[in-house]
Design a protein around this motif. Structure first.
Motif, PDB file in Angstrom:
ATOM      1  N   TRP A 281       1.941   5.483  -4.478  1.00  0.00           N
ATOM      2  CA  TRP A 281       0.996   5.565  -3.256  1.00  0.00           C
ATOM      3  C   TRP A 281       1.300   4.339  -2.130  1.00  0.00           C
ATOM      4  O   TRP A 281       1.665   3.319  -2.723  1.00  0.00           O
ATOM      5  CB  TRP A 281      -0.444   5.325  -3.639  1.00  0.00           C
ATOM      6  CG  TRP A 281      -1.111   6.478  -4.622  1.00  0.00           C
ATOM      7  CD1 TRP A 281      -1.069   6.376  -5.976  1.00  0.00           C
ATOM      8  CD2 TRP A 281      -1.481   7.608  -4.022  1.00  0.00           C
ATOM      9  NE1 TRP A 281      -1.885   7.797  -6.078  1.00  0.00           N
ATOM     10  CE2 TRP A 281      -1.934   8.229  -5.145  1.00  0.00           C
ATOM     11  CE3 TRP A 281      -1.300   8.321  -2.685  1.00  0.00           C
ATOM     12  CZ2 TRP A 281      -2.520   9.505  -4.942  1.00  0.00           C
ATOM     13  CZ3 TRP A 281      -1.997   9.567  -2.674  1.00  0.00           C
ATOM     14  CH2 TRP A 281      -2.735  10.248  -3.687  1.00  0.00           C
ATOM     15  N   SER A 282       1.079   4.567  -1.227  1.00  0.00           N
ATOM     16  CA  SER A 282       0.704   3.425  -0.042  1.00  0.00           C
ATOM     17  C   SER A 282      -0.624   3.191   0.171  1.00  0.00           C
ATOM     18  O   SER A 282      -1.533   4.241  -0.216  1.00  0.00           O
ATOM     19  CB  SER A 282       1.777   3.579   1.249  1.00  0.00           C
ATOM     20  OG  SER A 282       0.851   4.486   2.058  1.00  0.00           O
ATOM     21  N   SER A 283      -1.166   2.496   1.011  1.00  0.00           N
ATOM     22  CA  SER A 283      -2.484   2.364   1.445  1.00  0.00           C
ATOM     23  C   SER A 283      -2.750   2.771   2.791  1.00  0.00           C
ATOM     24  O   SER A 283      -3.746   2.697   3.329  1.00  0.00           O
ATOM     25  CB  SER A 283      -2.928   0.849   1.162  1.00  0.00           C
ATOM     26  OG  SER A 283      -2.255   0.034   2.216  1.00  0.00           O
ATOM     27  N   SER A 284      -1.716   3.396   3.687  1.00  0.00           N
ATOM     28  CA  SER A 284      -1.626   3.694   5.055  1.00  0.00           C
ATOM     29  C   SER A 284      -1.986   5.399   5.157  1.00  0.00           C
ATOM     30  O   SER A 284      -1.742   6.036   4.233  1.00  0.00           O
ATOM     31  CB  SER A 284      -0.427   3.499   5.627  1.00  0.00           C
ATOM     32  OG  SER A 284      -0.043   1.946   5.467  1.00  0.00           O
ATOM     33  N   GLN A 285      -2.577   5.571   6.226  1.00  0.00           N
ATOM     34  CA  GLN A 285      -2.798   6.808   6.756  1.00  0.00           C
ATOM     35  C   GLN A 285      -1.920   7.257   7.718  1.00  0.00           C
ATOM     36  O   GLN A 285      -1.548   6.587   8.683  1.00  0.00           O
ATOM     37  CB  GLN A 285      -4.093   7.006   6.918  1.00  0.00           C
ATOM     38  CG  GLN A 285      -5.263   7.000   5.725  1.00  0.00           C
ATOM     39  CD  GLN A 285      -6.634   7.029   5.914  1.00  0.00           C
ATOM     40  OE1 GLN A 285      -7.132   7.084   6.894  1.00  0.00           O
ATOM     41  NE2 GLN A 285      -7.475   7.329   4.955  1.00  0.00           N
ATOM     42  N   ASP A 286      -1.814   8.616   7.906  1.00  0.00           N
ATOM     43  CA  ASP A 286      -1.113   8.904   9.233  1.00  0.00           C
ATOM     44  C   ASP A 286      -1.991   9.182  10.162  1.00  0.00           C
ATOM     45  O   ASP A 286      -3.215   8.956  10.144  1.00  0.00           O
ATOM     46  CB  ASP A 286      -0.069  10.056   9.126  1.00  0.00           C
ATOM     47  CG  ASP A 286      -0.747  11.589   8.461  1.00  0.00           C
ATOM     48  OD1 ASP A 286      -2.174  11.363   8.711  1.00  0.00           O
ATOM     49  OD2 ASP A 286      -0.390  12.398   8.257  1.00  0.00           O
ATOM     50  N   SER A 287      -1.647   9.673  11.425  1.00  0.00           N
ATOM     51  CA  SER A 287      -2.598  10.108  12.562  1.00  0.00           C
ATOM     52  C   SER A 287      -3.538  11.214  12.295  1.00  0.00           C
ATOM     53  O   SER A 287      -4.659  11.135  13.011  1.00  0.00           O
ATOM     54  CB  SER A 287      -1.874  10.378  13.713  1.00  0.00           C
ATOM     55  OG  SER A 287      -1.100  11.589  13.423  1.00  0.00           O
TER      56      SER A 287
ATOM     57  N   ILE B 201      -0.349   8.304   2.889  1.00  0.00           N
ATOM     58  CA  ILE B 201       1.042   8.458   2.976  1.00  0.00           C
ATOM     59  C   ILE B 201       1.432   8.066   1.531  1.00  0.00           C
ATOM     60  O   ILE B 201       1.294   6.879   0.737  1.00  0.00           O
ATOM     61  CB  ILE B 201       1.673   7.666   3.984  1.00  0.00           C
ATOM     62  CG1 ILE B 201       1.356   7.890   5.543  1.00  0.00           C
ATOM     63  CG2 ILE B 201       3.099   7.890   4.024  1.00  0.00           C
ATOM     64  CD1 ILE B 201       1.627   7.112   6.612  1.00  0.00           C
ATOM     65  N   ALA B 202       2.584   8.732   0.970  1.00  0.00           N
ATOM     66  CA  ALA B 202       3.281   8.432  -0.404  1.00  0.00           C
ATOM     67  C   ALA B 202       4.766   8.398  -0.252  1.00  0.00           C
ATOM     68  O   ALA B 202       5.169   8.717   0.970  1.00  0.00           O
ATOM     69  CB  ALA B 202       2.949   9.663  -1.331  1.00  0.00           C
ATOM     70  N   VAL B 203       5.265   7.486  -0.872  1.00  0.00           N
ATOM     71  CA  VAL B 203       6.735   7.124  -0.843  1.00  0.00           C
ATOM     72  C   VAL B 203       7.495   7.668  -2.322  1.00  0.00           C
ATOM     73  O   VAL B 203       6.824   7.779  -3.108  1.00  0.00           O
ATOM     74  CB  VAL B 203       6.922   5.721  -0.802  1.00  0.00           C
ATOM     75  CG1 VAL B 203       8.400   5.316  -1.015  1.00  0.00           C
ATOM     76  CG2 VAL B 203       6.402   5.129   0.402  1.00  0.00           C
ATOM     77  N   GLY B 204       8.451   8.331  -2.052  1.00  0.00           N
ATOM     78  CA  GLY B 204       9.072   8.608  -2.801  1.00  0.00           C
ATOM     79  C   GLY B 204      10.899   8.400  -3.130  1.00  0.00           C
ATOM     80  O   GLY B 204      11.592   8.210  -2.122  1.00  0.00           O
TER      81      GLY B 204
ATOM     82  N   ILE C 284       9.164   9.613   2.833  1.00  0.00           N
ATOM     83  CA  ILE C 284       8.038   8.852   3.110  1.00  0.00           C
ATOM     84  C   ILE C 284       7.017  10.449   3.608  1.00  0.00           C
ATOM     85  O   ILE C 284       7.366  10.989   4.431  1.00  0.00           O
ATOM     86  CB  ILE C 284       8.055   8.045   4.225  1.00  0.00           C
ATOM     87  CG1 ILE C 284       8.730   6.824   3.894  1.00  0.00           C
ATOM     88  CG2 ILE C 284       6.538   7.811   4.746  1.00  0.00           C
ATOM     89  CD1 ILE C 284       9.243   5.964   4.972  1.00  0.00           C
ATOM     90  N   SER C 285       6.248  10.603   2.912  1.00  0.00           N
ATOM     91  CA  SER C 285       5.496  11.800   3.253  1.00  0.00           C
ATOM     92  C   SER C 285       3.897  11.614   3.125  1.00  0.00           C
ATOM     93  O   SER C 285       3.291  11.037   2.254  1.00  0.00           O
ATOM     94  CB  SER C 285       5.654  13.050   2.224  1.00  0.00           C
ATOM     95  OG  SER C 285       7.008  13.100   2.074  1.00  0.00           O
ATOM     96  N   PRO C 286       2.937  12.097   4.081  1.00  0.00           N
ATOM     97  CA  PRO C 286       1.648  12.325   4.091  1.00  0.00           C
ATOM     98  C   PRO C 286       1.070  13.181   2.903  1.00  0.00           C
ATOM     99  O   PRO C 286       1.905  14.175   2.693  1.00  0.00           O
ATOM    100  CB  PRO C 286       1.165  12.712   5.457  1.00  0.00           C
ATOM    101  CG  PRO C 286       2.414  13.518   5.916  1.00  0.00           C
ATOM    102  CD  PRO C 286       3.660  13.051   5.282  1.00  0.00           C
ATOM    103  N   VAL C 287       0.271  13.014   2.289  1.00  0.00           N
ATOM    104  CA  VAL C 287      -0.428  13.617   1.486  1.00  0.00           C
ATOM    105  C   VAL C 287      -1.765  14.308   1.750  1.00  0.00           C
ATOM    106  O   VAL C 287      -2.840  13.698   2.293  1.00  0.00           O
ATOM    107  CB  VAL C 287      -0.664  12.805   0.111  1.00  0.00           C
ATOM    108  CG1 VAL C 287      -1.387  13.645  -1.060  1.00  0.00           C
ATOM    109  CG2 VAL C 287       0.482  12.238  -0.460  1.00  0.00           C
ATOM    110  N   ASN C 288      -1.686  15.873   1.956  1.00  0.00           N
ATOM    111  CA  ASN C 288      -2.762  16.448   2.539  1.00  0.00           C
ATOM    112  C   ASN C 288      -3.855  16.320   1.756  1.00  0.00           C
ATOM    113  O   ASN C 288      -3.964  16.311   0.639  1.00  0.00           O
ATOM    114  CB  ASN C 288      -2.162  18.022   2.829  1.00  0.00           C
ATOM    115  CG  ASN C 288      -3.411  18.469   3.593  1.00  0.00           C
ATOM    116  OD1 ASN C 288      -4.512  19.044   3.173  1.00  0.00           O
ATOM    117  ND2 ASN C 288      -3.010  19.061   4.875  1.00  0.00           N
ATOM    118  N   ILE C 289      -5.146  16.211   2.350  1.00  0.00           N
ATOM    119  CA  ILE C 289      -6.376  16.025   1.709  1.00  0.00           C
ATOM    120  C   ILE C 289      -6.518  17.082   0.659  1.00  0.00           C
ATOM    121  O   ILE C 289      -7.197  16.983  -0.315  1.00  0.00           O
ATOM    122  CB  ILE C 289      -7.527  15.888   2.767  1.00  0.00           C
ATOM    123  CG1 ILE C 289      -8.820  15.437   1.846  1.00  0.00           C
ATOM    124  CG2 ILE C 289      -7.970  17.402   3.393  1.00  0.00           C
ATOM    125  CD1 ILE C 289     -10.110  15.227   2.882  1.00  0.00           C
ATOM    126  N   SER C 290      -6.017  18.447   0.864  1.00  0.00           N
ATOM    127  CA  SER C 290      -6.217  19.382  -0.183  1.00  0.00           C
ATOM    128  C   SER C 290      -5.442  19.295  -1.222  1.00  0.00           C
ATOM    129  O   SER C 290      -5.542  20.042  -2.309  1.00  0.00           O
ATOM    130  CB  SER C 290      -5.862  20.816   0.572  1.00  0.00           C
ATOM    131  OG  SER C 290      -4.607  20.828   0.951  1.00  0.00           O
TER     132      SER C 290
END
Length: 220
Positions: free
Chosen positions: A175-181, A186-189, A201-207
């Motif tokens: 996990w990161s503590s950041s959010q996209d727009s 955002i997660a890191v792999g 580096i990928s955003p994790v959709n709320i779903s």
């Protein structure tokens, strides 16, 4: 053979078999490693309480994990619910644990922002090349890293969509503590699946907030 020569060979072999760390400042905490201008924890986070001492729910099975997602309850688990995996890889945390205002990271530490991760990647050759330097020299099913950075990323897998386990031996997900727009965290792999050296580096959709990843803290 001369005993002095035998001794030299023995210690040379012994030295080569151990992971070496670059010189570190004398005042670093015992659980920390300095990489460039950053100070990171040596291992994945392994706490079961928030900074104020409140307990975090231990999801011991799939039902527990599902319910923590439904009820928006901070939770952690071991990979495949096995404590022996936790001893190697640390704990997997859900979205509600990392965003809780009680603070998951211990005093003087924090969950890294995506800018922190990017700085780590750039110091180790950029996102296309950093993986091999960040990966540990063991546990990977494909090609191990050289751990030149001493970060020692372990392939502990993740809890993927719907909370099922996947990727042990192949993926280190954080996990990161950041959010996209769009407000997605955002997660890191670091992965063995596509390219040994590339990081993602990928955003994790709320779903997909039923997913669970590891945490590697950075010093405040």
């Amino acid at each position: 053979m001369n005993r002095k020569i035998l001794a030299f060979i023995f210690f040379a072999i012994l030295g080569c078999s151990e992971e070496q760390s670059p010189d570190q400042p004398d005042n670093l905490p015992s659980n920390a490693i300095q990489i460039g201008d950053q100070i990171w924890m040596k291992k994945n986070l392994d706490v079961d309480t928030f900074r104020n001492g409140d307990e975090i729910f231990h999801a011991k099975n799939q039902t527990d994990w599902d319910n923590s997602y439904i009820n928006k309850l901070p939770a952690w688990s071991y990979y495949e619910d096995l404590e022996e995996n936790g001893k190697v890889y640390g704990k997997i945390y859900n979205y509600y644990a990392i965003t809780d205002t009680r603070a998951l990271a211990p005093q003087d530490w924090r969950i890294p922002k995506i800018e922190d991760w990017n700085e780590l990647f750039e110091f180790n050759g950029g996102a296309d090349n950093a993986g091999i330097k960040l990966k540990s020299t063991s546990y990977w099913l494909g090609e191990n890293g050289n751990n030149e950075s001493s970060f020692g990323a372990l392939p502990g897998g993740e809890r993927f969509l719907a909370g099922y386990f996947d990727g042990i031996g192949m993926v280190a997900s954080f996990w990161s503590s950041s959010q996209d727009s769009n407000g997605h965290i955002i997660a890191v792999g670091i992965s063995d699946i596509y390219e040994n050296s590339r990081v993602s580096i990928s955003p994790v959709n709320i779903s997909s907030y039923e997913a669970g990843f590891y945490i590697r803290c950075i010093k405040e």
